[in-house]
Design a protein around this motif. Structure first.
Motif, PDB file in Angstrom:
ATOM      1  N   GLU A 194       0.839  -1.196   0.000  1.00  0.00           N
ATOM      2  CA  GLU A 194       0.000   0.000   0.000  1.00  0.00           C
ATOM      3  C   GLU A 194       0.880   1.254   0.000  1.00  0.00           C
ATOM      4  O   GLU A 194       1.673   1.444   0.933  1.00  0.00           O
ATOM      5  N   PRO A 195       0.747   2.124  -1.001  1.00  0.00           N
ATOM      6  CA  PRO A 195       1.496   3.393  -0.955  1.00  0.00           C
ATOM      7  C   PRO A 195       1.120   4.229   0.270  1.00  0.00           C
ATOM      8  O   PRO A 195       1.974   4.835   0.913  1.00  0.00           O
ATOM      9  N   LEU A 196      -0.168   4.259   0.561  1.00  0.00           N
ATOM     10  CA  LEU A 196      -0.729   4.892   1.756  1.00  0.00           C
ATOM     11  C   LEU A 196      -1.706   3.901   2.372  1.00  0.00           C
ATOM     12  O   LEU A 196      -2.238   3.022   1.673  1.00  0.00           O
ATOM     13  N   ASP A 197      -1.992   4.069   3.648  1.00  0.00           N
ATOM     14  CA  ASP A 197      -2.878   3.111   4.315  1.00  0.00           C
ATOM     15  C   ASP A 197      -4.258   3.061   3.680  1.00  0.00           C
ATOM     16  O   ASP A 197      -4.958   2.058   3.780  1.00  0.00           O
ATOM     17  N   SER A 198      -4.666   4.130   3.025  1.00  0.00           N
ATOM     18  CA  SER A 198      -6.013   4.209   2.466  1.00  0.00           C
ATOM     19  C   SER A 198      -6.099   3.689   1.034  1.00  0.00           C
ATOM     20  O   SER A 198      -7.191   3.667   0.453  1.00  0.00           O
ATOM     21  N   LEU A 199      -4.970   3.273   0.444  1.00  0.00           N
ATOM     22  CA  LEU A 199      -4.944   2.879  -0.963  1.00  0.00           C
ATOM     23  C   LEU A 199      -4.741   1.378  -1.122  1.00  0.00           C
ATOM     24  O   LEU A 199      -4.222   0.711  -0.228  1.00  0.00           O
ATOM     25  N   ASP A 200      -5.149   0.871  -2.276  1.00  0.00           N
ATOM     26  CA  ASP A 200      -4.931  -0.531  -2.595  1.00  0.00           C
ATOM     27  C   ASP A 200      -3.449  -0.778  -2.869  1.00  0.00           C
ATOM     28  O   ASP A 200      -2.714   0.132  -3.275  1.00  0.00           O
ATOM     29  N   PRO A 201      -2.985  -2.006  -2.670  1.00  0.00           N
ATOM     30  CA  PRO A 201      -1.578  -2.323  -2.941  1.00  0.00           C
ATOM     31  C   PRO A 201      -1.204  -2.087  -4.404  1.00  0.00           C
ATOM     32  O   PRO A 201      -2.003  -2.330  -5.310  1.00  0.00           O
ATOM     33  N   GLU A 202       0.011  -1.583  -4.607  1.00  0.00           N
ATOM     34  CA  GLU A 202       0.574  -1.373  -5.939  1.00  0.00           C
ATOM     35  C   GLU A 202       2.048  -1.768  -5.922  1.00  0.00           C
ATOM     36  O   GLU A 202       2.672  -1.821  -4.853  1.00  0.00           O
ATOM     37  N   PRO A 203       2.643  -2.026  -7.087  1.00  0.00           N
ATOM     38  CA  PRO A 203       4.090  -2.248  -7.123  1.00  0.00           C
ATOM     39  C   PRO A 203       4.805  -0.989  -6.660  1.00  0.00           C
ATOM     40  O   PRO A 203       4.570   0.100  -7.190  1.00  0.00           O
ATOM     41  N   CYS A 204       5.673  -1.110  -5.660  1.00  0.00           N
ATOM     42  CA  CYS A 204       6.331   0.059  -5.084  1.00  0.00           C
ATOM     43  C   CYS A 204       7.839  -0.145  -5.005  1.00  0.00           C
ATOM     44  O   CYS A 204       8.328  -1.274  -4.879  1.00  0.00           O
ATOM     45  N   ALA A 205       8.563   0.964  -5.065  1.00  0.00           N
ATOM     46  CA  ALA A 205      10.007   0.980  -4.797  1.00  0.00           C
ATOM     47  C   ALA A 205      10.384   2.389  -4.388  1.00  0.00           C
ATOM     48  O   ALA A 205      10.163   3.340  -5.135  1.00  0.00           O
ATOM     49  N   GLY A 206      10.930   2.530  -3.188  1.00  0.00           N
ATOM     50  CA  GLY A 206      11.286   3.843  -2.681  1.00  0.00           C
ATOM     51  C   GLY A 206      10.156   4.470  -1.895  1.00  0.00           C
ATOM     52  O   GLY A 206       9.071   3.892  -1.738  1.00  0.00           O
ATOM     53  N   VAL A 207      10.419   5.696  -1.413  1.00  0.00           N
ATOM     54  CA  VAL A 207       9.420   6.434  -0.639  1.00  0.00           C
ATOM     55  C   VAL A 207       9.452   7.899  -1.023  1.00  0.00           C
ATOM     56  O   VAL A 207      10.478   8.422  -1.486  1.00  0.00           O
ATOM     57  N   TYR A 208       8.330   8.571  -0.820  1.00  0.00           N
ATOM     58  CA  TYR A 208       8.226  10.010  -0.975  1.00  0.00           C
ATOM     59  C   TYR A 208       8.390  10.675   0.394  1.00  0.00           C
ATOM     60  O   TYR A 208       7.925  10.142   1.417  1.00  0.00           O
TER      61      TYR A 208
END
Length: 280
Positions: free
Chosen positions: A248-262
């Motif tokens: 999850e990019p944010l707790d309120s969002l569905d899971p997505e492929p991620c790498a790194g952080v903002y």
């Protein structure tokens, strides 16, 4: 200590290749000179972004370099695919870019209210290819930071060497190119795996002055799969994340492929390669 700053990279023109620097000021809007300009479609008014590769992937054949002090003069040198250079202030620049991109465009430093771009559905690009008509969502930029630059979401994008190493381990090519993920700050870390996943909502101190807060994990679009200058296309740059780091990019969002952080900037300061990075 989490690690040390290994690479600092800015992208003076959004979606073009960038440049490494050894030291930079960081303001509330991010790294000095980063995403200070963008190419805009004259047909739609939208920002041209390689996130919509069918139209705009050739932006990644261009590289941009901020000459001198970005805060002082804002001059940007753009290197074309054949090696010729032009300046952001040159008469006829828009005609040159329009010819290369085969679309009527203009280069601008003005971030219009509600500025947005088309983001192709990454899985559809993986499935159907970069030339296919695929679904896209309209994405308003800069939602995680103050106005004034063309960042996608937040002022800074952080990526660790642990994540790059893990992608390389899982890739059939045995390597991961940091250029594909377009970070501002690469942090040399010793942990294993996608370590920055656990930094969400943590406060980081970088060097003597800079203080950041991690506000999201970075969802990946189709850009890592595209050719970047001399780097060829690599669908596995996204496929690995889709299989092994769908979070999850944010707790309120569905899971997505991620790498790194903002990250957002809580206290501006100067950043240098070699600076220690610590949890507050």
């Amino acid at each position: 200590m989490l690690g040390t700053v290994a690479v600092l990279r800015r992208y003076p023109v959004k979606s073009m290749l960038g440049e490494d620097v050894d030291v930079s000021d960081v303001t509330f809007t991010g790294l000095a000179g980063d995403r200070q300009l963008a190419v805009v479609s004259r047909a739609t008014g939208k920002i041209a972004s390689a996130k919509f590769p069918r139209l705009w992937r050739d932006l990644l054949t261009l590289s941009a370099s901020a000459a001198g002090d970005p805060a002082a003069d804002g001059a940007v040198r753009i290197t074309l695919p054949e090696g010729k250079t032009i300046w952001s202030s040159d008469a006829g620049l828009d005609a040159v870019l329009s010819g290369l991109l085969d679309q009527p465009v203009t280069l601008t430093a003005t971030v219009a209210p509600g500025a947005a771009l088309d983001r192709a559905v990454p899985e559809a690009v993986l499935r159907d290819g970069v030339d296919a008509q695929v679904p896209a969502e309209l994405m308003e930029i800069g939602g995680g930071g103050p106005p004034g630059s063309f960042v996608d979401f937040a002022p800074l994008h952080l990526l660790t060497t642990s994540t790059l190493d893990r992608i390389a381990q899982l890739s059939p090519h045995g390597q991961a190119d940091l250029e594909r993920y377009r970070p501002n700050v690469v942090i040399r870390t010793v942990g294993a795996g996608f370590t920055e996943n656990d930094w969400f909502e943590r406060i980081l101190r970088v060097g003597d002055d800079l203080v950041l807060r991690v506000i999201a994990r970075t969802p990946r679009c189709a850009v890592p799969t595209l050719a970047h200058g001399a780097l060829p296309r690599d669908p596995d740059a996204l496929r690995v994340l889709a299989r092994h780091n769908r979070v999850e990019p944010l707790d309120s969002l569905d899971p997505e492929p991620c790498a790194g952080v903002y990250a957002e900037v809580l206290r501006p300061g100067r950043i240098r390669t070699g600076d220690p990075v610590r949890l507050a």
